[in-house]
Design a protein around this motif. Structure first.
Motif, PDB file in Angstrom:
ATOM      1  N   UNK A  48       1.048  -1.126   0.005  1.00  0.00           N
ATOM      2  CA  UNK A  48       0.079  -0.025   0.172  1.00  0.00           C
ATOM      3  C   UNK A  48       0.861   1.378  -0.058  1.00  0.00           C
ATOM      4  N   UNK A  49       2.143   1.120   0.960  1.00  0.00           N
ATOM      5  CA  UNK A  49       2.817   2.311   0.726  1.00  0.00           C
ATOM      6  C   UNK A  49       3.477   2.684  -0.660  1.00  0.00           C
ATOM      7  N   UNK A  50       3.614   1.455  -1.192  1.00  0.00           N
ATOM      8  CA  UNK A  50       4.340   1.560  -2.646  1.00  0.00           C
ATOM      9  C   UNK A  50       3.115   2.057  -3.543  1.00  0.00           C
ATOM     10  N   UNK A  51       1.875   2.276  -3.140  1.00  0.00           N
ATOM     11  CA  UNK A  51       0.820   2.773  -3.960  1.00  0.00           C
ATOM     12  C   UNK A  51       0.032   1.593  -4.736  1.00  0.00           C
ATOM     13  N   UNK A  52       0.292   0.411  -4.165  1.00  0.00           N
ATOM     14  CA  UNK A  52      -0.677  -0.602  -4.696  1.00  0.00           C
ATOM     15  C   UNK A  52      -1.668  -0.630  -3.500  1.00  0.00           C
ATOM     16  N   UNK A  53      -2.865  -1.526  -4.234  1.00  0.00           N
ATOM     17  CA  UNK A  53      -4.098  -1.575  -3.425  1.00  0.00           C
ATOM     18  C   UNK A  53      -3.956  -2.773  -2.318  1.00  0.00           C
ATOM     19  N   UNK A  54      -2.888  -3.876  -2.416  1.00  0.00           N
ATOM     20  CA  UNK A  54      -2.869  -4.514  -1.305  1.00  0.00           C
ATOM     21  C   UNK A  54      -1.537  -5.668  -1.610  1.00  0.00           C
ATOM     22  N   UNK A  75      -2.682  -1.150  -9.227  1.00  0.00           N
ATOM     23  CA  UNK A  75      -2.436   0.191  -8.599  1.00  0.00           C
ATOM     24  C   UNK A  75      -2.792   1.138  -9.806  1.00  0.00           C
ATOM     25  N   UNK A  76      -3.265   2.188  -9.362  1.00  0.00           N
ATOM     26  CA  UNK A  76      -3.872   3.100 -10.453  1.00  0.00           C
ATOM     27  C   UNK A  76      -2.931   3.640 -11.338  1.00  0.00           C
ATOM     28  N   UNK A  77      -3.130   3.509 -12.640  1.00  0.00           N
ATOM     29  CA  UNK A  77      -2.127   3.762 -13.705  1.00  0.00           C
ATOM     30  C   UNK A  77      -1.424   2.539 -14.142  1.00  0.00           C
ATOM     31  N   UNK A  78      -1.816   1.369 -14.106  1.00  0.00           N
ATOM     32  CA  UNK A  78      -1.339   0.380 -14.286  1.00  0.00           C
ATOM     33  C   UNK A  78      -1.926  -0.271 -15.776  1.00  0.00           C
ATOM     34  N   UNK A  84     -12.781  -2.576  -7.640  1.00  0.00           N
ATOM     35  CA  UNK A  84     -13.193  -2.244  -6.103  1.00  0.00           C
ATOM     36  C   UNK A  84     -12.463  -1.034  -5.648  1.00  0.00           C
ATOM     37  N   UNK A  85     -11.667  -0.509  -6.395  1.00  0.00           N
ATOM     38  CA  UNK A  85     -10.800   0.729  -5.907  1.00  0.00           C
ATOM     39  C   UNK A  85     -10.943   1.664  -7.114  1.00  0.00           C
ATOM     40  N   UNK A  86     -11.247   1.331  -8.122  1.00  0.00           N
ATOM     41  CA  UNK A  86     -11.130   2.480  -9.326  1.00  0.00           C
ATOM     42  C   UNK A  86     -12.429   2.778 -10.206  1.00  0.00           C
ATOM     43  N   UNK A  87     -12.733   3.782 -10.486  1.00  0.00           N
ATOM     44  CA  UNK A  87     -13.811   4.082 -11.619  1.00  0.00           C
ATOM     45  C   UNK A  87     -13.229   3.621 -12.935  1.00  0.00           C
ATOM     46  N   UNK A  88     -12.041   4.175 -13.252  1.00  0.00           N
ATOM     47  CA  UNK A  88     -11.502   3.936 -14.669  1.00  0.00           C
ATOM     48  C   UNK A  88      -9.866   3.457 -14.435  1.00  0.00           C
ATOM     49  N   UNK A 115     -13.691  11.090 -19.681  1.00  0.00           N
ATOM     50  CA  UNK A 115     -12.143  10.348 -19.673  1.00  0.00           C
ATOM     51  C   UNK A 115     -11.879   9.900 -18.087  1.00  0.00           C
ATOM     52  N   UNK A 116     -10.404   9.667 -18.095  1.00  0.00           N
ATOM     53  CA  UNK A 116     -10.167   9.151 -16.957  1.00  0.00           C
ATOM     54  C   UNK A 116      -8.864   9.879 -16.410  1.00  0.00           C
ATOM     55  N   UNK A 117      -8.993  10.543 -14.988  1.00  0.00           N
ATOM     56  CA  UNK A 117      -8.057  11.152 -14.408  1.00  0.00           C
ATOM     57  C   UNK A 117      -6.875  10.596 -13.955  1.00  0.00           C
ATOM     58  N   UNK A 118      -5.930  11.152 -13.584  1.00  0.00           N
ATOM     59  CA  UNK A 118      -4.740  10.597 -12.981  1.00  0.00           C
ATOM     60  C   UNK A 118      -4.816   9.711 -11.723  1.00  0.00           C
ATOM     61  N   UNK A 119      -5.939   9.986 -10.969  1.00  0.00           N
ATOM     62  CA  UNK A 119      -6.220   9.147  -9.867  1.00  0.00           C
ATOM     63  C   UNK A 119      -7.411   7.983 -10.196  1.00  0.00           C
ATOM     64  N   UNK A 120      -7.425   7.873 -11.350  1.00  0.00           N
ATOM     65  CA  UNK A 120      -8.582   6.912 -11.855  1.00  0.00           C
ATOM     66  C   UNK A 120      -9.891   7.145 -11.399  1.00  0.00           C
ATOM     67  N   UNK A 121     -10.335   8.308 -11.586  1.00  0.00           N
ATOM     68  CA  UNK A 121     -11.779   8.748 -11.413  1.00  0.00           C
ATOM     69  C   UNK A 121     -12.288   9.240 -12.772  1.00  0.00           C
ATOM     70  N   UNK A 122     -13.749   9.211 -12.867  1.00  0.00           N
ATOM     71  CA  UNK A 122     -14.490   9.647 -14.088  1.00  0.00           C
ATOM     72  C   UNK A 122     -14.076  11.056 -14.089  1.00  0.00           C
ATOM     73  N   UNK A 123     -13.812  11.613 -15.454  1.00  0.00           N
ATOM     74  CA  UNK A 123     -13.573  12.949 -15.897  1.00  0.00           C
ATOM     75  C   UNK A 123     -14.913  13.183 -16.538  1.00  0.00           C
TER      76      UNK A 123
END
Length: 539
Positions: A48-54, A75-78, A84-88, A115-123
């Protein structure tokens, strides 16, 4: 030889001791920062500290860090969607309302691209709310689908019809209408709109019920001209056929019988194409393309009717006159020919035939007689007990009974020949009409209205306590032409029509107004009122 071997063994042991001090063995649970990433100890950082979900970080047997379990958790961006964690994530979108989330409509918008934001949310910044069937005034929408807000054709400057909504959520006026021509009778009013539709209110034509809102008459989509008698209406369609409806008494519908008709019926005139119509109390006439005059119904006379035609019959003239204008009253009628000369026939009480006969010498006429001093007339109106006509200069002349100031001269004398109406200086008239069928118990009551070339409407005669002069109740009688009250709207008119006790007119914006007696709701009111000034007739 032995000495040499011992020396080599000792040297090897010595080197091993030095290596142990410099690079401890992998697996001794001690991290050599220079050569090991890990060595069987707990990590300070997690997946999680490394930006992964688990996942769990592991240390390999070669003392390197293994994050395979982190990567598996994602993780977001992969570029892979972890729902369970991302909209996109990149080009991957979670489903929304049963549709792919990259479609703006699935988010309740009408169009656009997600579109998809950098934090994996719907734009949703490129989504447009227009088209989502939900009116959003904050985004500037006037309408959305069937949701029109408070909009109406009337509020958009038109009169009636159906307001629409465009694909850009702006009002669409294609199916809105303007009023073009009003007609009035004894207990009804009708409006012709710019789509050729006829809408009527008041007492239902041919029926007994009343409507306070204009209702479209069936089968009227291409009406070219419409006229009204006391209780019937006739019109021309786009191909020149003539149709009538309403009361059928006195054969006024031209069908060969006297049955009332709730819906339009074609008159019985095979091969006749009329270009102009006029309707009176109980008769109707039409002019064909050759200038020939045909009439049907009854022009009444106590002992012997002037005519009673079950179907259209030609009215002949001794000199073969070509007729350009016809007006049917109650007991007399008049025409204008191509020379601008006027002819009248029927009842001559008060001198309304205009042939100069007066006093004991008044006689009725079954055939057309020339009106004295008549030349260059362009419009004519046969009324209940008087007649008026406009000449080519816009001057207005009237003759016949004048007891109610209906001749517009300021006096009450009858006249058996045309007299000039005392109109305001500079006024030129283009249309004249007058009442055709109002009889009091104690006698006759008449009034006249005329439209000027600049759109001012004047009325005079007997107000009859009905407000029909439209003068805001200023007087019981108007001896001279008085302008119809303009309210606060500075109203100007393009057309008008006089009924028995009320008048309707269409203003320059294509909106109808009525005033006078509202019996049977013919002015659009509650059927008990009298309107002394124009009131807007709502669609």
């Amino acid at each position: 030889m032995k000495k040499l071997i011992l020396t080599m063994v000792f040297a090897s042991l010595l080197l091993s001791c030095e290596d142990e001090k410099i690079d401890p063995m992998c697996g001794d649970s001690k991290i050599n920062q220079e050569s090991e990433e890990c060595d069987r100890i707990d990590f300070e950082n997690s997946c999680v500290d490394l930006g992964y979900y688990g996942g769990e970080i592991a240390c390999t047997t070669s003392c390197t860090v293994n994050i395979d379990q982190c990567i598996l958790a994602g993780r977001c961006g992969d570029g892979s969607l972890q729902a369970d964690h991302e909209e996109c994530d990149g080009l991957e979108f979670a489903g929304v309302n049963g549709s792919n989330g990259d479609d703006c409509t699935s988010h309740g918008y009408g169009s656009g691209t997600v579109s998809c934001t950098e934090d994996c949310k719907f734009d949703l910044s490129e989504c447009d709310s227009c088209g989502n069937e939900q009116l959003d005034l904050l985004t500037g929408e006037e309408c959305d689908g069937i949701h029109l807000g408070d909009g109406t054709c009337y509020l958009e400057g038109m009169w009636g019809g159906e307001l629409g909504c465009s694909s850009s959520c702006e009002y669409e006026l294609e199916n809105c209408t303007f009023a073009t021509n009003p007609i009035t009778g004894e207990q009804h009013s009708c409006i012709l709109n710019d789509k050729g539709e006829l809408l009527c209110l008041g007492k239902k034509l041919g029926g007994s019920t009343s409507d306070s809102k204009p209702e479209k008459i069936a089968f009227t989509e291409n009406v070219a001209q419409v006229v009204s008698g006391s209780a019937h209406v006739c019109f021309l369609d786009a191909v020149g056929d003539t149709w009538c409806l309403g009361e059928g008494a006195d054969y006024r519908l031209g069908t060969g019988d006297y049955q009332d008709q709730l819906a339009p019926v074609k008159i019985n005139a095979p091969g006749q194409i009329f270009t102009k119509l006029s309707a009176g109390a109980s008769a109707t006439c039409g002019i064909n393309g050759a200038g020939e005059l045909y009439c049907w119904g009854t022009l009444k006379r106590p002992l012997e009717d002037f005519f009673q035609n079950t179907t259209p019959q030609q009215i002949t003239f001794d000199e073969g006159n070509v007729i350009t204008k016809v007006s049917v009253g109650d007991v007399h009628m008049c025409v204008i020919d191509t020379d601008g000369a006027a002819f009248c026939w029927g009842n001559n009480s008060g001198g309304k035939l205009g042939n100069g006969q007066s006093g004991f010498f008044l006689t009725d006429s079954f055939t057309p007689v020339a009106v004295l001093q008549s030349e260059d007339y362009v419009d004519i109106a046969a009324c209940q007990e008087h007649t008026c006509a406009i000449d080519i200069n816009g001057d207005l002349w009237c003759w016949g009974k004048g007891s109610d100031y209906e001749l517009g001269t300021g006096g009450t004398d009858d006249s058996a020949q045309p007299v000039l109406v005392d109109a305001p200086s500079g006024v030129e008239f283009v249309k004249v009409m007058c009442s055709i069928s109002e009889l009091r118990q104690t006698g006759y009551s008449g009034f006249t209205c005329a439209l000027s070339s600049v759109g001012d409407l004047y009325c005079w005669g007997d107000n009859y306590n009905k407000g029909r002069l439209g003068n805001n109740g200023a007087a019981t009688f108007e001896p001279l032409p008085a302008m119809v009250h303009q309210s606060d709207f500075n109203l100007r008119w393009q057309d008008f029509y006089v009924g028995t006790n009320h008048v309707c007119a269409v203003d320059m914006d294509g909106r109808p107004w009525c005033w006078g007696d509202d019996t049977n709701k013919k002015c659009g009111g509650d059927a008990i009122g009298v309107y002394i000034a124009p009131v807007a007739l709502m669609p």
